[in-house]
Design a protein around this motif. Structure first.
Motif, mmCIF file in Angstrom:
data_model
loop_
_atom_site.group_PDB
_atom_site.id
_atom_site.type_symbol
_atom_site.label_atom_id
_atom_site.label_comp_id
_atom_site.label_asym_id
_atom_site.label_seq_id
_atom_site.Cartn_x
_atom_site.Cartn_y
_atom_site.Cartn_z
ATOM 1 N N ARG A 34 -15.242 9.449 -34.005
ATOM 2 C CA ARG A 34 -14.661 10.624 -34.649
ATOM 3 C C ARG A 34 -15.653 11.340 -35.561
ATOM 4 O O ARG A 34 -15.648 12.576 -35.654
ATOM 5 C CB ARG A 34 -13.422 10.212 -35.443
ATOM 6 C CG ARG A 34 -12.638 11.392 -36.020
ATOM 7 C CD ARG A 34 -11.324 10.960 -36.629
ATOM 8 N NE ARG A 34 -11.511 9.988 -37.698
ATOM 9 C CZ ARG A 34 -11.104 8.727 -37.643
ATOM 10 N NH1 ARG A 34 -10.491 8.279 -36.555
ATOM 11 N NH2 ARG A 34 -11.298 7.901 -38.657
ATOM 12 N N THR A 35 -16.535 10.594 -36.227
ATOM 13 C CA THR A 35 -17.402 11.198 -37.241
ATOM 14 C C THR A 35 -18.812 11.511 -36.753
ATOM 15 O O THR A 35 -19.469 12.405 -37.290
ATOM 16 C CB THR A 35 -17.505 10.277 -38.474
ATOM 17 O OG1 THR A 35 -18.025 8.998 -38.066
ATOM 18 C CG2 THR A 35 -16.140 10.082 -39.115
ATOM 19 N N ASN A 36 -19.296 10.777 -35.749
ATOM 20 C CA ASN A 36 -20.656 11.024 -35.245
ATOM 21 C C ASN A 36 -20.706 10.619 -33.773
ATOM 22 O O ASN A 36 -21.135 9.520 -33.422
ATOM 23 C CB ASN A 36 -21.690 10.237 -36.058
ATOM 24 C CG ASN A 36 -23.109 10.705 -35.774
ATOM 25 O OD1 ASN A 36 -23.415 11.203 -34.696
ATOM 26 N ND2 ASN A 36 -23.997 10.535 -36.749
ATOM 27 N N VAL A 37 -20.263 11.526 -32.918
ATOM 28 C CA VAL A 37 -20.074 11.187 -31.508
ATOM 29 C C VAL A 37 -21.397 10.888 -30.798
ATOM 30 O O VAL A 37 -21.438 10.049 -29.885
ATOM 31 C CB VAL A 37 -19.299 12.318 -30.793
ATOM 32 C CG1 VAL A 37 -20.127 13.590 -30.706
ATOM 33 C CG2 VAL A 37 -18.848 11.870 -29.411
ATOM 34 N N LYS A 38 -22.486 11.535 -31.192
ATOM 35 C CA LYS A 38 -23.781 11.281 -30.550
ATOM 36 C C LYS A 38 -24.260 9.864 -30.855
ATOM 37 O O LYS A 38 -24.714 9.138 -29.962
ATOM 38 C CB LYS A 38 -24.818 12.298 -31.030
ATOM 39 C CG LYS A 38 -24.476 13.744 -30.739
ATOM 40 C CD LYS A 38 -24.431 14.025 -29.255
ATOM 41 C CE LYS A 38 -24.180 15.508 -28.997
ATOM 42 N NZ LYS A 38 -24.039 15.797 -27.537
ATOM 43 N N PHE A 39 -24.156 9.497 -32.117
ATOM 44 C CA PHE A 39 -24.523 8.138 -32.518
ATOM 45 C C PHE A 39 -23.623 7.119 -31.830
ATOM 46 O O PHE A 39 -24.092 6.108 -31.291
ATOM 47 C CB PHE A 39 -24.415 7.998 -34.039
ATOM 48 C CG PHE A 39 -24.262 6.581 -34.514
ATOM 49 C CD1 PHE A 39 -25.349 5.727 -34.551
ATOM 50 C CD2 PHE A 39 -23.017 6.098 -34.909
ATOM 51 C CE1 PHE A 39 -25.209 4.412 -34.977
ATOM 52 C CE2 PHE A 39 -22.866 4.789 -35.332
ATOM 53 C CZ PHE A 39 -23.965 3.944 -35.365
ATOM 54 N N ALA A 40 -22.321 7.385 -31.837
ATOM 55 C CA ALA A 40 -21.370 6.458 -31.223
ATOM 56 C C ALA A 40 -21.669 6.276 -29.741
ATOM 57 O O ALA A 40 -21.650 5.150 -29.226
ATOM 58 C CB ALA A 40 -19.943 6.975 -31.414
ATOM 59 N N GLY A 41 -21.960 7.383 -29.055
ATOM 60 C CA GLY A 41 -22.256 7.296 -27.633
ATOM 61 C C GLY A 41 -23.453 6.410 -27.347
ATOM 62 O O GLY A 41 -23.412 5.546 -26.465
ATOM 63 N N ALA A 42 -24.528 6.604 -28.108
ATOM 64 C CA ALA A 42 -25.738 5.800 -27.909
ATOM 65 C C ALA A 42 -25.480 4.327 -28.204
ATOM 66 O O ALA A 42 -25.931 3.436 -27.472
ATOM 67 C CB ALA A 42 -26.863 6.333 -28.798
ATOM 68 N N PHE A 43 -24.751 4.069 -29.265
ATOM 69 C CA PHE A 43 -24.465 2.687 -29.672
ATOM 70 C C PHE A 43 -23.564 1.982 -28.659
ATOM 71 O O PHE A 43 -23.841 0.850 -28.235
ATOM 72 C CB PHE A 43 -23.813 2.698 -31.057
ATOM 73 C CG PHE A 43 -23.467 1.340 -31.589
ATOM 74 C CD1 PHE A 43 -24.459 0.410 -31.881
ATOM 75 C CD2 PHE A 43 -22.144 0.980 -31.802
ATOM 76 C CE1 PHE A 43 -24.141 -0.855 -32.374
ATOM 77 C CE2 PHE A 43 -21.813 -0.275 -32.297
ATOM 78 C CZ PHE A 43 -22.817 -1.194 -32.579
ATOM 79 N N LEU A 44 -22.506 2.650 -28.241
ATOM 80 C CA LEU A 44 -21.565 2.035 -27.304
ATOM 81 C C LEU A 44 -22.198 1.828 -25.930
ATOM 82 O O LEU A 44 -21.950 0.812 -25.270
ATOM 83 C CB LEU A 44 -20.305 2.899 -27.180
ATOM 84 C CG LEU A 44 -19.511 3.139 -28.471
ATOM 85 C CD1 LEU A 44 -18.236 3.918 -28.175
ATOM 86 C CD2 LEU A 44 -19.192 1.835 -29.176
#
Length: 222
Positions: A34-44
């Motif tokens: 919800r707060t940082n979709v680019k970071f979340a995408g890379a991490f997941l």
């Protein structure tokens, strides 16, 4: 900076280890998306790709995307995960079923023109990236597109699916609902004691040319 870090950092790095610990909680994953979709995408993506002979994390992340209250971010994350698995040649039939389940859920629950448009765009991209096959989603997606025939993205998705089913050919034999526009104009004719009524009817059908019929009737005034 953070995106590059989660892509390249050693798993044993203290900061990365803290991220892994935080990701144990579902609410933290949802917050990441919800707060940082680019970071979340890379991490997941990195975490899910690290799994061997299983798709438990992939399933979990897809399920959590259903609970994100930002449609744009949840759909972007789903697309990111799916594309990365395709590019790494790790998308199995089990993964496809998980993506399909997400699409079905989203179709059932989406409301509002903007959300409908985003869902249609997602499905079209999933088809283009070969994450899903048109045969697998036709039964679920076609009724969705026909329900929202006034939405341009739904119309484009429907036509794209028809083209794929016909081997990439023309518009196919199926058509979406025809819309008809009728305009009636009444004017005085050349005779002072008569009126002329002109009715123009235009039928619009996606994938076909518009058909226009004009009828003019003159009648005397009593």
């Amino acid at each position: 900076m953070m995106i590059q870090f989660v892509r390249t950092a050693l798993i044993t790095h203290p900061q990365y280890d803290r991220l892994l610990q935080a990701s144990v909680l579902d609410e933290n994953i949802i917050s990441f998306i919800r707060t940082n979709v680019k970071f979340a995408g890379a991490f997941l993506v990195r975490n899910a790709l690290s799994e061997q002979d299983t798709c438990l994390l992939f399933k979990r992340y897809m399920r959590l995307c259903e609970g994100v209250n930002s449609t744009v971010h949840s759909l972007e994350t789903v697309l990111k995960l799916s594309k990365e698995f395709i590019e790494h040649d790790k998308l199995t039939q089990e993964h496809r079923e998980v993506v399909l389940a997400f699409v079905r859920h989203t179709i059932r629950t989406c409301e509002g023109d903007r959300t409908v448009r985003l869902v249609a765009m997602l499905v079209k991209k999933l088809l283009r990236e070969r994450v899903l096959n048109v045969e697998d989603i036709a039964a679920d997606v076609k009724p969705f597109t026909l329900k929202y025939t006034d939405n341009r993205e739904c119309t484009a998705l429907y036509q794209s699916m028809i083209n794929m089913q016909n081997g990439g050919g023309g518009g196919g034999q199926e058509n979406m609902t025809t819309s008809t526009t009728t305009t009636t104009t009444t004017t005085k004719s050349s005779s002072p004691n008569s009126l002329s009524t002109t009715t123009t009817t235009t039928s619009h059908n996606p994938g076909a040319s518009a058909t226009t019929t004009t009828t003019t009737v003159s009648f005397a005034l009593l």
